[in-house]
Design an enzyme around this catalytic site. Structure first.
Site, mmCIF file in Angstrom:
data_model
loop_
_atom_site.group_PDB
_atom_site.id
_atom_site.type_symbol
_atom_site.label_atom_id
_atom_site.label_comp_id
_atom_site.label_asym_id
_atom_site.label_seq_id
_atom_site.Cartn_x
_atom_site.Cartn_y
_atom_site.Cartn_z
ATOM 1 N N CYS A 110 -21.309 -22.771 107.186
ATOM 2 C CA CYS A 110 -20.368 -23.860 107.451
ATOM 3 C C CYS A 110 -20.499 -24.801 106.268
ATOM 4 C CB CYS A 110 -20.682 -24.598 108.746
ATOM 5 S SG CYS A 110 -19.610 -26.040 108.979
ATOM 6 N N CYS A 113 -20.091 -29.021 107.544
ATOM 7 C CA CYS A 113 -21.246 -29.669 108.170
ATOM 8 C C CYS A 113 -22.208 -28.565 108.547
ATOM 9 C CB CYS A 113 -20.842 -30.539 109.342
ATOM 10 S SG CYS A 113 -19.598 -29.850 110.426
ATOM 11 N N SER A 114 -22.306 -28.220 109.794
ATOM 12 C CA SER A 114 -23.146 -27.096 110.171
ATOM 13 C C SER A 114 -22.667 -26.513 111.478
ATOM 14 C CB SER A 114 -24.605 -27.526 110.290
ATOM 15 O OG SER A 114 -25.086 -27.949 109.044
ATOM 16 N N CYS A 115 -21.372 -26.266 111.574
ATOM 17 C CA CYS A 115 -20.826 -25.639 112.768
ATOM 18 C C CYS A 115 -21.540 -24.298 112.965
ATOM 19 C CB CYS A 115 -19.324 -25.437 112.636
ATOM 20 S SG CYS A 115 -18.421 -27.001 112.544
#
Lengths: 210, 120
Positions: A110, A113-115
Site C-alpha cells: 500500500c 498508507c498501509s491498507c
C-alpha cells in the site's frame, strides 16, 4: 498541539507521556460525547491481539488448495468467500485474491498508507508500514524479494498490487510439492503471513519442524 | 518493465512481534475503527487523511520506518475529529492538560483517573 512543559522534579506523582496524554484526552472526549464506548474499544483491541491474525488467512489458503469450488469462489469474489469462513472486514472494503502460478508471482503493497486485509491477516508487520517497502515494492519488486530471501526464475512475471481504502489483496500462494493428501489443518501450517503478502512462498514440507 | 534500483535504506526486518507495541497504539487503533463504525467518516476519508499525515511527517524528516506509524495514526484521528466538529484543538488541549494534572497528583503505581478538579 503545543508541547507541554513537564516538571521533571515531581517525585511522588505519575507520569504520562505526551502521546499518552493526547490519546487519553481524545478517548475521554469521545466517550463523554457518546461517540465511543470504552468496553467496545477493549473488545476491538482484544480481537486484534488474540483472534484476528494470519492464521485466518492460512485457513483460507488451505481451503482453496483442497476445495476447487471454494478456490473458484475465492478468485471470483474473495469478500464473499472469506465471509463464509467468518472473516469480515471491519471497514467494508473489498477483498481480492490473486493467485500465484508458475508464470506469475503476486506481491501486495500500500503505497499511500498501509491498507491491509485485516480480516484475513490481522494487522500489518512493521516493515509493511515502512517507507522503504512502500516505495521499493513498486520500483524494484525483485530486489525486495531478494531481501526477503526469495529468488524467482527470471521468466516469472512479478505483479505488484497497490492496495487502496476500497480494495485489499490476498495472495494465494502456490501449493508446495509433496503435500498430496494432506489435511487442511496440516496444509495451513505451511502458509506463512509473508506468503500471503507475496514477500515469501509457502513453506515446503522439508522446512517444517519435526 | 525496466527497473532501476533505487538506493533507499533497507526494509526493517520483523519477526512475528506484538500487534501493538504500547497500549496507546491499541487505543488509537480501536478509536478509529469505532468512529468509522459510528459513521463519523468513511474508510476512504480515513485512508486519505492518514496518507496525508504520513506524507507530512516524511516531509518533516520522519524516517517512516513503520515504527512511528501509530503516531501518524493519532495525528489523523485528531485531525478528523476536529474537521468533523467533534472536538477542536482547544478542547483537545484542555483535556490533555487535565490528564496531565491528574497524573501529577496520582501516586505512582495507582491508576490515574480524571476528576472535575483536574480542569483548572
Amino acid at each position: 498541539m503545543a508541547d507541554h512543559d513537564h516538571d521533571p522534579h515531581h517525585e511522588h506523582g505519575s507520569e504520562l507521556s505526551e502521546t499518552q496524554l493526547r490519546v487519553r484526552a481524545l478517548e475521554t472526549i469521545l466517550t463523554e460525547k457518546g461517540y465511543v464506548d470504552p468496553a467496545a474499544l477493549d473488545a476491538i483491541v482484544e480481537a486484534y491481539e488474540t483472534k484476528v491474525g494470519p492464521r485466518n488467512g492460512a485457513a483460507v489458503v488451505a481451503r482453496a488448495w483442497t476445495d476447487p469450488a471454494f478456490k473458484q469462489a475465492l478468485l471470483k469474489d474473495a469478500t464473499a468467500a472469506v465471509a463464509t469462513l467468518g472473516h469480515v472486514s471491519p471497514v467494508g472494503d473489498h477483498l481480492v485474491a490473486v493467485e500465484n502460478t508458475s508464470g506469475r508471482h503476486n506481491m501486495v503493497v500500500c503505497t499511500l498508507c498501509s491498507c491491509y486485509p485485516w480480516e484475513v491477516l490481522g494487522l500489518p508487520p512493521v516493515w509493511y508500514k515502512s517507507a522503504p517497502y512502500r516505495s521499493r515494492a513498486v520500483k524494484d519488486p525483485r530486489g525486495v524479494l531478494a531481501d526477503f530471501g526469495v529468488s524467482l526464475p527470471k521468466e516469472t512475471e512479478i505483479r505488484v498490487w497497490d492496495s487502496t481504502a476500497e480494495t485489499r489483496f490476498l495472495v494465494l500462494p502456490t501449493r508446495p510439492a509433496g503435500t498430496e493428501g494432506w489435511s487442511e489443518e496440516r496444509l495451513a501450517d505451511l502458509v506463512t503471513r509473508d506468503s500471503m503478502i507475496g514477500t515469501g512462498l509457502a513453506r515446503s514440507p522439508a522446512e517444517m519442524p519435526r | 518493465m525496466d527497473r532501476q534500483t533505487i538506493p533507499v535504506p533497507g526494509i526493517p526486518c520483523d519477526a512475528e512481534g506484538p500487534v501493538f507495541r504500547e497500549p496507546w497504539e491499541a487505543q488509537a487503533f480501536a478509536m478509529a475503527l469505532a468512529l468509522h463504525a459510528r459513521g463519523l467518516f468513511t474508510w476512504p476519508e480515513w485512508a486519505a487523511t492518514l496518507g496525508a499525515e504520513i506524507k507530512r511527517a516524511q516531509a518533516a524528516g520522519d524516517p517512516d520506518t513503520g515504527e512511528t506509524y501509530y503516531r501518524h495514526w493519532l495525528n489523523a484521528l485528531e485531525r478528523l475529529v476536529a474537521e468533523k466538529g467533534v472536538a477542536d484543538a482547544a478542547t483537545l488541549a484542555r483535556y490533555h492538560d487535565a490528564w496531565d494534572h491528574a497524573a501529577d497528583r496520582t501516586p505512582h503505581g495507582t491508576p490515574i483517573e480524571l476528576r472535575p478538579e483536574d480542569f483548572r
